[in-house]
Enzyme design. Structure first.
Site, PDB file in Angstrom:
ATOM      1  CB  CYS A 180      -0.137   6.051  18.717  1.00  0.00           C
ATOM      2  SG  CYS A 180      -0.513   5.016  17.282  1.00  0.00           S
ATOM      3  CB  CYS A 181      -2.542  10.737  17.050  1.00  0.00           C
ATOM      4  SG  CYS A 181      -1.224  11.811  17.673  1.00  0.00           S
ATOM      5  CB  ALA A 182      -0.127  11.572  12.856  1.00  0.00           C
TER       6      ALA A 182
END
Length: 514
Positions: A457-459
């Site tokens: 995942c990212c932000a």
């Protein structure tokens, strides 16, 4: 071929997020410590002149500064860990080892060739990195090390050696082979980095010469790449390499708008922040704090009367998230697919915001994104003389009007299906499914456990590579809280919001049990 390239670029962008994610904490330490230990601040507010308080602030400033002073190592480890699909601890350890060996190899090459500088290191293109005198490869040197480590890790972390050497099989072999590869990388950089650096500096001069139009183009491109998840790759050179500018601070050369900003932040002699901050950072504040909340208000006013109460919560949540944290995806993806014309206007708006901040020399820096937290810390608390933050208020008001009236006009003129204007009212409903049932449903929407190659995942997004994209059920993700889903080749991005990290960890644990 294009799909494979996109997938690799998406993975690299995801890997960049790991070291970038530590910057807010370091920025808070450096910002608070730097402001309240500054002699001018102490002179203005004598109450701060307490030995214990100053000791704490100086400690905070130095704790934050050490992070920004070693970004190249953080990127080496972060990229290696981010690109590794398993056994990430080994990849991180191998990256540290490779980074040290790569730099010491460059030092030996410089020494043997008689090029090891004894005077001004910056004029020779050299620097001290973790006590090693080497070439000034900066963050790019760390990224190259991380990529090389990930390649070695992917190829050798399951290797089986002869019984006599069986102890060194698998994960134990990775640091060994990576160490030798790092020697070759160091030799390669010794010969070719000066040419590469000259090219980067030339690109930086070209960018600098584009003036206000270049700042506008930067903002438009940045927002255009966001739906694909490639925006991290785009802005990274401007923030961390000489493409974003160079400046000597206290006798040391700093490259990149963000590195320069935080070096100036820790320097009590700074009277005005670097112009590159206005060009490549400040524009986000006017857009994220003022512009997007204006867009949310416009969408609310354009919703059907019967739907306003239903959409108010999600629009207000998105606007507050954008204003406070600078995380914009939860709001942007509400209109990206349903009304792409609005997103075009949004991308142009961000470009205008960057151009205006450059034009009026607003130099408010940031750690991660353009929310009010960073604005207070790196704008207001730094003083108007350094940042010209007061000018951000009229710029922000102009951006609010641009978004509010522009969105209202386009929505009503083109009858765009923004939240609350859909033909089928029930489409706004999201099933409240939690716990194991939610996790199982998300996995099923990805085509099952066997279809997931890697999960990260990212932000705000789940970033997943799948074996067969045809098995993806895009519409199913909305049942489990997804705002939108983007499928490009084998790369899938599911926009969840700021709570995506917790969901990703829950999914990872769940996959082990099923």
């Amino acid at each position: 071929m294009k799909q494979q390239l996109f997938s690799k670029a998406q993975n690299l962008g995801k890997a960049f997020m790991l070291p970038i994610a530590v910057l807010p904490a370091a920025g808070l330490l450096l910002g608070i410590g730097g402001v309240f230990s500054n002699p001018m601040t102490i002179q203005t507010y004598p109450i701060l002149d307490i030995a214990l308080l100053q000791a704490i602030f100086i400690l905070m400033k130095n704790a934050g500064a050490i992070v920004f002073g070693n970004l190249s190592l953080l990127f080496a480890v972060g990229v290696a860990v981010g690109l590794a699909k398993s056994d990430r601890g080994t990849a991180g350890l191998a990256a540290v080892l490779a980074f040290l060996i790569m730099n010491v190899t460059i030092k030996v090459c410089l020494m043997l060739s008689g090029q090891l500088a004894t005077g001004n290191l910056k004029e020779a293109g050299q620097a001290m990195v973790l006590g090693i005198q080497t070439l000034q490869t900066g963050v790019l040197g760390g990224i190259l090390t991380g990529i090389m480590t990930s390649v070695m890790h992917s190829k050798y972390h399951k290797v089986e050696l002869h019984n006599l050497l069986a102890f060194f099989s698998g994960s134990r072999f990775v640091p060994i082979v990576t160490s030798f590869a790092a020697i070759f990388l160091g030799v390669f950089l010794y010969f070719f980095w000066p040419f590469f650096q000259a090219g980067i500096s030339g690109l930086g001069s070209l960018v600098d010469g584009t003036g206000y139009f270049g700042s506008f183009a930067f903002g438009v491109t940045l927002k255009t790449l966001l739906p694909l998840g490639l925006h991290h790759i785009f802005y990274m050179p401007f923030w961390f390499t000489s493409v974003g500018g160079e400046m000597v601070i206290n006798g040391e050369l700093y490259q990149g708008a963000q590195k320069i900003f935080f070096a100036q932040l820790s320097d009590p002699n700074t009277t005005k922040y670097f112009e590159g901050v206005a060009r490549f950072m400040s524009g986000r504040f006017a857009d994220f704090m003022f512009g997007l909340p204006g867009a949310a208000l416009a969408m609310y006013h354009c919703a059907k009367p019967s739907q306003k109460k239903k959409v108010a919560g999600i629009l207000l949540s998105g606007a507050l998230t954008s204003f406070i944290t600078g995380i914009t995806e939860p709001l942007e993806f509400l209109f990206l697919f349903s009304a792409p014309l609005l997103y075009v206007m949004h991308a142009i708006g961000l470009g205008i915001s960057f151009a205006l901040c450059h034009m009026f020399d607003v130099t408010v820096g940031q750690t991660f994104s353009g929310g009010v937290i960073d604005f207070i810390l790196f704008g207001i608390l730094q003083g108007n003389a350094k940042t010209n933050w007061i000018t951000m208020i009229p710029i922000g008001c102009a951006m609010f009007c641009y978004y509010y009236f522009g969105f209202r006009f386009l929505i009503t003129w083109k009858n765009l299906k923004t939240p609350g204007r859909e033909d089928v009212e029930s489409e706004l409903d999201v099933l409240e499914i939690e716990g194991t049932e939610r996790l199982a449903g998300i996995i099923a929407a990805f085509g099952g456990k066997q279809n997931i190659l890697d999960l990260d995942c990212c932000a705000t997004r789940l970033r997943v590579n799948v074996q067969d994209p045809a098995l993806i059920s895009k519409d199913e993700f909305t049942k489990y809280g997804a705002i939108a889903t983007v499928v490009k080749g084998s790369g899938v991005q599911v926009v969840i919001g700021p709570g995506v990290t917790v969901l990703k960890n829950e999914l990872s644990d769940y996959l082990v049990t099923v």
